[in-house]
Design an enzyme around this catalytic site. Sequence first.
Site, mmCIF file in Angstrom:
data_model
loop_
_atom_site.group_PDB
_atom_site.id
_atom_site.type_symbol
_atom_site.label_atom_id
_atom_site.label_comp_id
_atom_site.label_asym_id
_atom_site.label_seq_id
_atom_site.Cartn_x
_atom_site.Cartn_y
_atom_site.Cartn_z
ATOM 1 N N GLY A 55 0.831 -1.192 0.000
ATOM 2 C CA GLY A 55 0.000 0.000 0.000
ATOM 3 C C GLY A 55 0.866 1.242 0.000
ATOM 4 O O GLY A 55 1.990 1.237 -0.532
ATOM 5 N N ARG A 56 0.368 2.316 0.602
ATOM 6 C CA ARG A 56 1.128 3.574 0.605
ATOM 7 C C ARG A 56 2.491 3.411 1.267
ATOM 8 O O ARG A 56 3.512 3.862 0.734
ATOM 9 C CB ARG A 56 0.319 4.648 1.340
ATOM 10 N N THR A 113 7.684 -2.694 11.281
ATOM 11 C CA THR A 113 7.362 -1.322 11.679
ATOM 12 C C THR A 113 5.864 -1.080 11.590
ATOM 13 O O THR A 113 5.419 0.064 11.605
ATOM 14 C CB THR A 113 8.101 -0.309 10.787
ATOM 15 N N SER A 114 5.086 -2.141 11.512
ATOM 16 C CA SER A 114 3.638 -2.029 11.346
ATOM 17 C C SER A 114 2.929 -2.146 12.684
ATOM 18 O O SER A 114 2.668 -1.141 13.349
ATOM 19 C CB SER A 114 3.146 -3.083 10.358
ATOM 20 N N ARG A 115 2.632 -3.371 13.124
ATOM 21 C CA ARG A 115 2.030 -3.628 14.425
ATOM 22 C C ARG A 115 2.583 -4.936 14.968
ATOM 23 O O ARG A 115 2.706 -5.930 14.238
ATOM 24 C CB ARG A 115 0.488 -3.696 14.338
ATOM 25 N N GLU A 121 3.080 -2.270 24.567
ATOM 26 C CA GLU A 121 3.856 -1.031 24.519
ATOM 27 C C GLU A 121 3.407 -0.105 25.637
ATOM 28 O O GLU A 121 2.205 0.021 25.875
ATOM 29 C CB GLU A 121 3.686 -0.345 23.157
ATOM 30 N N HIS A 180 8.710 2.321 18.986
ATOM 31 C CA HIS A 180 7.610 2.756 18.115
ATOM 32 C C HIS A 180 7.820 4.197 17.644
ATOM 33 O O HIS A 180 7.001 5.093 17.900
ATOM 34 C CB HIS A 180 6.256 2.607 18.802
#
Length: 308
Positions: free
Chosen positions: A156-157, A236-238, A267, A286
Amino acid sequence: MAHRCAILDDYQNVALKLSDWSKITKEVEIKVFTEAVRRSDADTIRDLKDFDIVVMMRERTRFPRAVIDGLPKLKLLITTGAYNASIDLKACQERGIVVSGTGGFGNPTTGITFGLILELTRRIGWEHARLKAGAPWQVTLGMDIEGRTLGLLGLGRLGARAAGVGKAFGMKVIAWSQNLTPDRCKEIGVEYATKDDLLRNADIVSIHLVLGDRTRGLIGARELAAMKKTAYLVNTSRGPIVDEKALIDALTKKQIAGAGLDVFDVEPLPLDHPYRKMDNVVITPHLGYVSQQNYEKYYPDIVDDIRG
């Protein structure tokens, strides 16, 4: 009587410096929470039950139905960014609570992705720390990422931006996701792959997917076992997209070369978490969206949301 506004999770203590809050201070009393803590739902209710407005920093604090129901005065809930999966929107709608978001700036997550990749492969920060500590000279034999294969889970982006940077480094880029098509890959200029082919062939697997029912636990023991022993995983997403227990096991057994992680199941990351002691893991707190330009967009938009 002034409305009470809580600004949550301002870990850097910069919220009041990055916007002109004087536009609303005559009507709004502001309290900033700067502690980097993981709140329970009960903590959130206790701290926020007397506030009319709550400003969230992304998904650092959860707002499920139980929390919404425990905040009788809440009228406006603002999240930084345009989307926040930790808000129960239906519960807000039923209560008549307005939920709004903000714009953002650029794609700061891309920099963190490649920062992690470069630290894993060239150990820049590690060698920096050695020199600062008085070590005599280099010990690292790094891996050049030029000519290596970057496997993107998601195009995606965010994934498309990572693809562009990977190609600028001279990497071969392949991609997969559940809805990805060869035409989309052709549009971005990368090679389409099946999930299994990507895991087998990538030197670096980087995750750029939204967390949801279909992606939770997407990378587990089977997927990690399919990767090269010399490969790195970057997330680096979830955090929950990767089975944390399976990843710790794979890293402990050296099934893969290492991992770069900016996101975690819990977190802030607990002080006793195994990742903090593993020498084949690079961890950051994060930082993906935490940039000066992003915050300079977030907080003025928040002031405008409150004024509106």
